[in-house]
Design an enzyme around this catalytic site. Structure first.
Site, PDB file in Angstrom:
ATOM      1  N   THR A 189      58.987  82.716  45.987  1.00 52.54           N
ATOM      2  CA  THR A 189      58.087  83.887  46.196  1.00 52.54           C
ATOM      3  C   THR A 189      56.641  83.530  45.766  1.00 52.54           C
ATOM      4  OG1 THR A 189      58.920  84.613  44.093  1.00 52.54           O
ATOM      5  CG2 THR A 189      59.692  85.768  45.897  1.00 52.54           C
ATOM      6  N   LEU A 222      63.187  71.625  36.488  1.00 52.26           N
ATOM      7  CA  LEU A 222      62.644  72.362  35.322  1.00 52.26           C
ATOM      8  C   LEU A 222      61.252  72.148  34.907  1.00 52.26           C
ATOM      9  CD1 LEU A 222      65.553  71.985  32.924  1.00 52.26           C
ATOM     10  CD2 LEU A 222      65.252  73.822  34.721  1.00 52.26           C
ATOM     11  N   SER A 223      60.452  71.871  36.178  1.00 56.18           N
ATOM     12  CA  SER A 223      59.009  71.613  35.992  1.00 56.18           C
ATOM     13  C   SER A 223      58.506  70.693  34.914  1.00 56.18           C
ATOM     14  CB  SER A 223      58.297  72.803  35.615  1.00 56.18           C
ATOM     15  OG  SER A 223      58.369  73.971  36.602  1.00 56.18           O
ATOM     16  N   SER A 224      59.243  69.554  35.122  1.00 52.52           N
ATOM     17  CA  SER A 224      58.645  68.515  34.131  1.00 52.52           C
ATOM     18  C   SER A 224      57.252  68.206  34.392  1.00 52.52           C
ATOM     19  CB  SER A 224      59.704  67.216  34.118  1.00 52.52           C
ATOM     20  OG  SER A 224      59.646  66.795  35.493  1.00 52.52           O
ATOM     21  N   GLU A 251      47.688  69.468  41.258  1.00 47.96           N
ATOM     22  CA  GLU A 251      48.874  69.019  41.698  1.00 47.96           C
ATOM     23  C   GLU A 251      48.906  69.178  43.246  1.00 47.96           C
ATOM     24  OE1 GLU A 251      52.386  69.749  39.784  1.00 47.96           O
ATOM     25  OE2 GLU A 251      53.788  69.271  41.282  1.00 47.96           O
ATOM     26  N   ASP A 286      55.105  77.153  38.182  1.00 48.84           N
ATOM     27  CA  ASP A 286      55.636  76.180  37.281  1.00 48.84           C
ATOM     28  C   ASP A 286      54.380  76.009  36.174  1.00 48.84           C
ATOM     29  OD1 ASP A 286      57.254  75.851  38.934  1.00 48.84           O
ATOM     30  OD2 ASP A 286      56.646  73.757  39.741  1.00 48.84           O
TER      31      ASP A 286
END
Ligand code: GLA
Length: 391
Positions: free
Chosen positions: A39, A130-132, A165, A177
């Protein structure tokens, strides 16, 4: 490893590599989304939560314009000049692109950066949803602020991380994230509005535990599939906009409006749009159910999210289905769903707090029986957003 042992390990490794002790300790947490898959780039809502797994960047100023970095989790080390920032080239050093990218966007935003020696240590499983990556970006942004003497607004820091990113690393992600890692709160989930980038603390009922269920299934095709989904949502918006010009993202589309025009959309596009529109309203419903611990509602919302992710958005893979089955039969389960972008990686369950251990062992056993894979299952609690570990 407790915090003291971790500090000693990083300090020793830093001394060995750079010949001195670090002067700044920066940290940024990973995150898990409790509702709101895909979303964010549709400018909708996400219920996100930081986790008590984080990335540390221990650093020391160099006095020149060079950045020298190494990691205790990943191979290789890199050096680059702040006067000529290029991608790493070598695929083994791709992790350093997050650091290079953040340096580049900070400079483009007008900040004067100082070089540093830095050593990274992370307890966030890498590449598992998990957004490392975002945690590394945010820890880097904290380090540059600390060592170069400027201060960023936290929302701006998240936006710059996302820009790094998107533009430097080349992943077309949304803001979820970086925002979570930068602005997360200890003890609460966040209801994030991805359009105006504001968020609201949403406490989770104290009798409910949040449990990560990592399928350990290799995530494949994630880049192309992700871009594909994004394009389909954008295609949907273009058609709906012709019917109602005030629509500028799927966030603006109610289920009634969608139903009125859905036959004008190609079938796959209609499926994707329906999922996003329904998922957005599930996030808003979760806002009331989480603090009150309304079990039935929580179960229903999380389950509907998974079914939509699987059947409409098509981001589930067979190991996720096996994990879902295992989670739904786990002792004390309240609800379960996907997390992150999907296509393998981690999933998440809400579990009665006093059943968490039995849940973890029961689910691991059932999942291994079904797939032959060894999952990793552990409870998490919301941790503070990015900042200094030691002032
Ligand atoms: C990845 C992206 C985020 C978000 C999620 C799906 O984590 O980096 O921006 O789109 O997938 O919700």
């Amino acid at each position: 490893m407790n915090t003291q042992e971790r500090l000693e390990r990083v300090t020793n490794a830093f001394r060995t590599r750079f010949g001195a002790e670090p002067s700044s300790w920066c940290r940024a947490p990973g995150r898990v989304d409790l509702m709101g898959s895909h979303t964010d780039y549709n400018l909708g809502y996400v219920m996100t939560m930081t986790v008590d797994r984080d990335t540390w960047l221990a650093a020391r100023p160099r006095g020149d314009r060079e950045v020298h970095v190494a990691s205790l989790n990943l191979p290789g080390s890199a050096q680059f000049s702040l006067d000529d920032i290029q991608p790493a080239g070598d695929s083994e050093l791709r992790w350093t692109d997050y650091i290079r990218g953040v340096a580049k966007v900070l400079q483009e935003a007008g900040h004067r950066l100082a070089g540093f020696d830095g050593l990274i240590h992370s307890t966030i499983p890498l590449g598992s949803g998990l957004s490392s990556s975002a945690a590394l970006e945010m820890a880097t942004a904290i380090a540059f602020q600390e060592l170069s003497g400027f201060h960023l607004d936290t929302v701006e820091m998240a936006r710059l991380g996302q820009r790094a990113e998107n533009q430097f690393v080349g992943v077309n992600c949304g803001i979820l994230d970086q925002y979570s890692s930068a602005l997360g709160r200890a003890g609460a989930a966040l209801l994030l509005d991805c359009r105006d980038l504001t968020s609201l603390d949403v406490p989770i009922h104290p009798d409910i535990g949040v449990v990560i269920c990592d399928t350990k299934a290799p995530r494949q095709l994630i880049g192309t599939e992700y871009t594909d989904r994004r394009r389909q949502c954008e295609a949907g918006v273009r058609v709906l906009q012709q019917r109602q010009p005030e629509i500028s993202s799927l966030r603006d589309v109610s289920i009634d409006v969608f139903q009125r025009y859905q036959q004008d959309l190609p079938p796959a596009v209609a499926q994707r749009c329906r999922f996003i529109i329904e998922e957005n309203s599930r996030v808003l419903e979760l806002k009331d159910a989480l603090p009150h611990g309304d079990r039935q509602k929580l179960h229903h919302l999380l389950h509907a999210s998974y079914v939509g992710a699987r059947d409409l958005y098509e981001i589930a893979v067979p190991p996720m289905e096996a994990m879902m089955n295992a989670m739904l039969q786990g002792p004390g389960v309240i609800g379960a769903r996907q997390a992150g972008a999907g296509f393998g990686g981690c999933m998440v369950a809400l579990v009665e707090a006093d059943h968490v251990e039995r849940f973890a062992s029961g689910v691991a056993e059932a999942y291994t029986r079904a797939t032959g894979l060894q999952p990793s299952i552990y409870p998490v609690v919301a941790a503070p957003g990015a900042g200094l570990l030691l002032a």
